[in-house]
Design a protein around this motif. Sequence first.
Motif, PDB file in Angstrom:
ATOM      1  N   ILE A 320       0.818  -1.220   0.000  1.00 37.33           N
ATOM      2  CA  ILE A 320       0.000   0.000   0.000  1.00 37.33           C
ATOM      3  C   ILE A 320       0.848   1.265   0.000  1.00 37.33           C
ATOM      4  O   ILE A 320       0.412   2.315  -0.471  1.00 37.33           O
ATOM      5  N   ASN A 321       2.090   1.175   0.489  1.00 32.42           N
ATOM      6  CA  ASN A 321       2.977   2.344   0.510  1.00 32.42           C
ATOM      7  C   ASN A 321       3.440   2.751  -0.883  1.00 32.42           C
ATOM      8  O   ASN A 321       3.842   3.906  -1.092  1.00 32.42           O
ATOM      9  N   PHE A 322       3.384   1.816  -1.828  1.00 32.70           N
ATOM     10  CA  PHE A 322       3.808   2.123  -3.193  1.00 32.70           C
ATOM     11  C   PHE A 322       2.658   2.705  -4.026  1.00 32.70           C
ATOM     12  O   PHE A 322       2.882   3.231  -5.115  1.00 32.70           O
ATOM     13  N   ILE A 323       1.431   2.617  -3.509  1.00 31.33           N
ATOM     14  CA  ILE A 323       0.274   3.175  -4.218  1.00 31.33           C
ATOM     15  C   ILE A 323       0.023   4.560  -3.623  1.00 31.33           C
ATOM     16  O   ILE A 323      -0.883   4.769  -2.821  1.00 31.33           O
ATOM     17  N   ASN A 324       0.840   5.516  -4.020  1.00 30.13           N
ATOM     18  CA  ASN A 324       0.878   6.801  -3.321  1.00 30.13           C
ATOM     19  C   ASN A 324       0.473   8.001  -4.172  1.00 30.13           C
ATOM     20  O   ASN A 324       0.672   9.146  -3.767  1.00 30.13           O
ATOM     21  N   THR A 325      -0.098   7.767  -5.360  1.00 34.58           N
ATOM     22  CA  THR A 325      -0.578   8.877  -6.190  1.00 34.58           C
ATOM     23  C   THR A 325      -1.979   8.569  -6.714  1.00 34.58           C
ATOM     24  O   THR A 325      -2.400   7.405  -6.741  1.00 34.58           O
ATOM     25  N   ARG A 326      -2.683   9.619  -7.124  1.00 39.41           N
ATOM     26  CA  ARG A 326      -4.033   9.448  -7.676  1.00 39.41           C
ATOM     27  C   ARG A 326      -4.008   8.578  -8.917  1.00 39.41           C
ATOM     28  O   ARG A 326      -4.901   7.753  -9.140  1.00 39.41           O
ATOM     29  N   GLU A 327      -2.972   8.712  -9.742  1.00 38.14           N
ATOM     30  CA  GLU A 327      -2.866   7.924 -10.972  1.00 38.14           C
ATOM     31  C   GLU A 327      -2.727   6.438 -10.660  1.00 38.14           C
ATOM     32  O   GLU A 327      -3.345   5.591 -11.314  1.00 38.14           O
ATOM     33  N   LYS A 328      -1.927   6.115  -9.646  1.00 38.49           N
ATOM     34  CA  LYS A 328      -1.734   4.714  -9.270  1.00 38.49           C
ATOM     35  C   LYS A 328      -3.012   4.123  -8.669  1.00 38.49           C
ATOM     36  O   LYS A 328      -3.343   2.957  -8.912  1.00 38.49           O
ATOM     37  N   ILE A 329      -3.718   4.924  -7.882  1.00 36.53           N
ATOM     38  CA  ILE A 329      -4.981   4.458  -7.291  1.00 36.53           C
ATOM     39  C   ILE A 329      -6.010   4.210  -8.387  1.00 36.53           C
ATOM     40  O   ILE A 329      -6.720   3.198  -8.375  1.00 36.53           O
ATOM     41  N   ASP A 330      -6.086   5.127  -9.339  1.00 35.71           N
ATOM     42  CA  ASP A 330      -7.026   4.972 -10.458  1.00 35.71           C
ATOM     43  C   ASP A 330      -6.668   3.755 -11.297  1.00 35.71           C
ATOM     44  O   ASP A 330      -7.549   3.014 -11.752  1.00 35.71           O
ATOM     45  N   LEU A 331      -5.365   3.524 -11.486  1.00 36.02           N
ATOM     46  CA  LEU A 331      -4.913   2.348 -12.234  1.00 36.02           C
ATOM     47  C   LEU A 331      -5.289   1.070 -11.498  1.00 36.02           C
ATOM     48  O   LEU A 331      -5.742   0.095 -12.111  1.00 36.02           O
ATOM     49  N   LEU A 332      -5.112   1.078 -10.170  1.00 38.52           N
ATOM     50  CA  LEU A 332      -5.471  -0.091  -9.362  1.00 38.52           C
ATOM     51  C   LEU A 332      -6.962  -0.392  -9.480  1.00 38.52           C
ATOM     52  O   LEU A 332      -7.354  -1.556  -9.642  1.00 38.52           O
ATOM     53  N   ASN A 333      -7.799   0.640  -9.399  1.00 39.54           N
ATOM     54  CA  ASN A 333      -9.237   0.459  -9.554  1.00 39.54           C
ATOM     55  C   ASN A 333      -9.588  -0.082 -10.933  1.00 39.54           C
ATOM     56  O   ASN A 333     -10.457  -0.949 -11.070  1.00 39.54           O
ATOM     57  N   SER A 334      -8.914   0.443 -11.956  1.00 45.49           N
ATOM     58  CA  SER A 334      -9.177   0.000 -13.328  1.00 45.49           C
ATOM     59  C   SER A 334      -8.797  -1.461 -13.523  1.00 45.49           C
ATOM     60  O   SER A 334      -9.554  -2.239 -14.125  1.00 45.49           O
ATOM     61  N   ILE A 335      -7.627  -1.850 -13.002  1.00 39.63           N
ATOM     62  CA  ILE A 335      -7.181  -3.246 -13.120  1.00 39.63           C
ATOM     63  C   ILE A 335      -8.130  -4.176 -12.367  1.00 39.63           C
ATOM     64  O   ILE A 335      -8.506  -5.242 -12.860  1.00 39.63           O
ATOM     65  N   MET A 336      -8.543  -3.748 -11.145  1.00 39.78           N
ATOM     66  CA  MET A 336      -9.451  -4.573 -10.347  1.00 39.78           C
ATOM     67  C   MET A 336     -10.778  -4.758 -11.061  1.00 39.78           C
ATOM     68  O   MET A 336     -11.369  -5.850 -11.037  1.00 39.78           O
ATOM     69  N   ALA A 337     -11.277  -3.701 -11.704  1.00 40.36           N
ATOM     70  CA  ALA A 337     -12.546  -3.797 -12.435  1.00 40.36           C
ATOM     71  C   ALA A 337     -12.442  -4.781 -13.595  1.00 40.36           C
ATOM     72  O   ALA A 337     -13.353  -5.596 -13.818  1.00 40.36           O
ATOM     73  N   LYS A 338     -11.326  -4.742 -14.321  1.00 43.65           N
ATOM     74  CA  LYS A 338     -11.139  -5.644 -15.466  1.00 43.65           C
ATOM     75  C   LYS A 338     -10.999  -7.097 -15.024  1.00 43.65           C
ATOM     76  O   LYS A 338     -11.592  -8.012 -15.611  1.00 43.65           O
ATOM     77  N   ILE A 339     -10.218  -7.315 -13.958  1.00 44.11           N
ATOM     78  CA  ILE A 339     -10.041  -8.675 -13.458  1.00 44.11           C
ATOM     79  C   ILE A 339     -11.362  -9.197 -12.876  1.00 44.11           C
ATOM     80  O   ILE A 339     -11.728 -10.361 -13.080  1.00 44.11           O
ATOM     81  N   GLY A 340     -12.076  -8.332 -12.153  1.00 45.28           N
ATOM     82  CA  GLY A 340     -13.365  -8.728 -11.596  1.00 45.28           C
ATOM     83  C   GLY A 340     -14.360  -9.086 -12.676  1.00 45.28           C
ATOM     84  O   GLY A 340     -15.124 -10.061 -12.544  1.00 45.28           O
ATOM     85  N   PHE A 341     -14.370  -8.311 -13.756  1.00 43.57           N
ATOM     86  CA  PHE A 341     -15.257  -8.607 -14.885  1.00 43.57           C
ATOM     87  C   PHE A 341     -14.887  -9.954 -15.510  1.00 43.57           C
ATOM     88  O   PHE A 341     -15.767 -10.777 -15.788  1.00 43.57           O
ATOM     89  N   ALA A 342     -13.584 -10.168 -15.727  1.00 48.64           N
ATOM     90  CA  ALA A 342     -13.136 -11.420 -16.348  1.00 48.64           C
ATOM     91  C   ALA A 342     -13.494 -12.628 -15.483  1.00 48.64           C
ATOM     92  O   ALA A 342     -13.924 -13.662 -15.995  1.00 48.64           O
ATOM     93  N   PHE A 343     -13.343 -12.479 -14.168  1.00 51.38           N
ATOM     94  CA  PHE A 343     -13.602 -13.602 -13.264  1.00 51.38           C
ATOM     95  C   PHE A 343     -15.089 -13.913 -13.152  1.00 51.38           C
ATOM     96  O   PHE A 343     -15.501 -15.070 -13.263  1.00 51.38           O
ATOM     97  N   THR A 344     -15.898 -12.869 -12.935  1.00 53.04           N
ATOM     98  CA  THR A 344     -17.324 -13.105 -12.666  1.00 53.04           C
ATOM     99  C   THR A 344     -18.138 -13.350 -13.936  1.00 53.04           C
ATOM    100  O   THR A 344     -18.983 -14.243 -13.969  1.00 53.04           O
ATOM    101  N   ILE A 345     -17.883 -12.570 -14.957  1.00 52.02           N
ATOM    102  CA  ILE A 345     -18.726 -12.632 -16.158  1.00 52.02           C
ATOM    103  C   ILE A 345     -18.230 -13.644 -17.179  1.00 52.02           C
ATOM    104  O   ILE A 345     -19.022 -14.228 -17.931  1.00 52.02           O
TER     105      ILE A 345
END
Length: 364
Positions: A320-345
């Motif tokens: 969590i210490n390496f996720i220290n900017t808005r861009e990195k947080i947004d990227l993390l959310n984007s990756i999680m959304a894509k992986i979540g979509f791939a897994f569930t759908i």
Amino acid sequence: MMQEQTIPERLKISPFLIYFVVTSMQIGLGAFDFQRRIARYAGYDAWISILFVGACLHIIMWMMYKIPETVNGDLVTAHTFVAGNFLGKLLSFPLIVYFLMHSLTTLRTFIEIIQGWMFPELSLFWFTFSFMLLCMYIVFGGLRTIVGIAFFSLVLPAYLLLSFGFNLPYSDFNNLLPIWDHSVKDLLKSSFHMTLAFIGFETVLFIYPFIKNPQKSKKWAHLAVLTTTILFTVFSVITFAYFSEGQLQKALWPTLTMWKIVKLSFVDRFEFIGIANWNLIILPNVCISIWIGSRLVKRIFNIKQKKGVYMFVIAHLVIINFINTREKIDLLNSIMAKIGFAFTILYIPLLFIAIQIAKRVKQK
């Protein structure tokens, strides 16, 4: 095939409690900004895409119950049923990373909100450390304790729904007209970006062996999906009526912006109360993810679940210490959304088909 462990009756939860597990997992991760994400592609027709996703999730939920019913176990058992012991464990391993990412995304996004709206100088490490201590205490209490927290995380902050009534006098529902002014392609894009708000219901695949009379829990699981679908739809309509499309795209956290209009005699900044309450709302999100991830560590590597919890806590404190900017947080959310979509759908229907084929082959 891996032999499924017998779960003692004292460790199991009542069927109706699955409602609070599913609902608490779906409310929390993307509830602060899903309106902006989905409106970017389908405009103010985006509420239609929420209903579409909700309908699809009922189909996925039906599959998620058929999978453990068929193999008499959880998702790890399902993988070994299809691919054998070694490959089954290999297929299950990425799910440890999946739930680590889920809890990380939830916690880091919430900390960003605290830093942006309340305490800009808040220490990322020490808040995470304190939050992880609380999560460890809850997770070590077992699944029944975690589900109890999920129950209170929905019941206690439920009054927050009334706060959005303050926005209605300033809302113009003509913003939603004309209805269905966007193409099906735009609505599908909007549906994809609704994934981050809805993921979490896949926990049923892992909690299934811990449910007393799991057949009776089906209606509660579907009711949970229906509840979150209605809540997100109504909430999106209120948001669209309150903001113009231009204003909405400039609002990073539309939910918090809507709270700014609430003025009460005993509090001037109601969004502070909302954020404080959201701490309780996301707590079961993180705890359930840690519990499932640590149980996967136990099932795959045959080590004590408590050690798996320690591994998850240390991973949170380091990553969590390496996720220290808005861009990195947004990227993390984007990756999680894509992986979540791939897994569930995508993955769950494929696994469902594979299990039905393997079942027929084994019967012959």
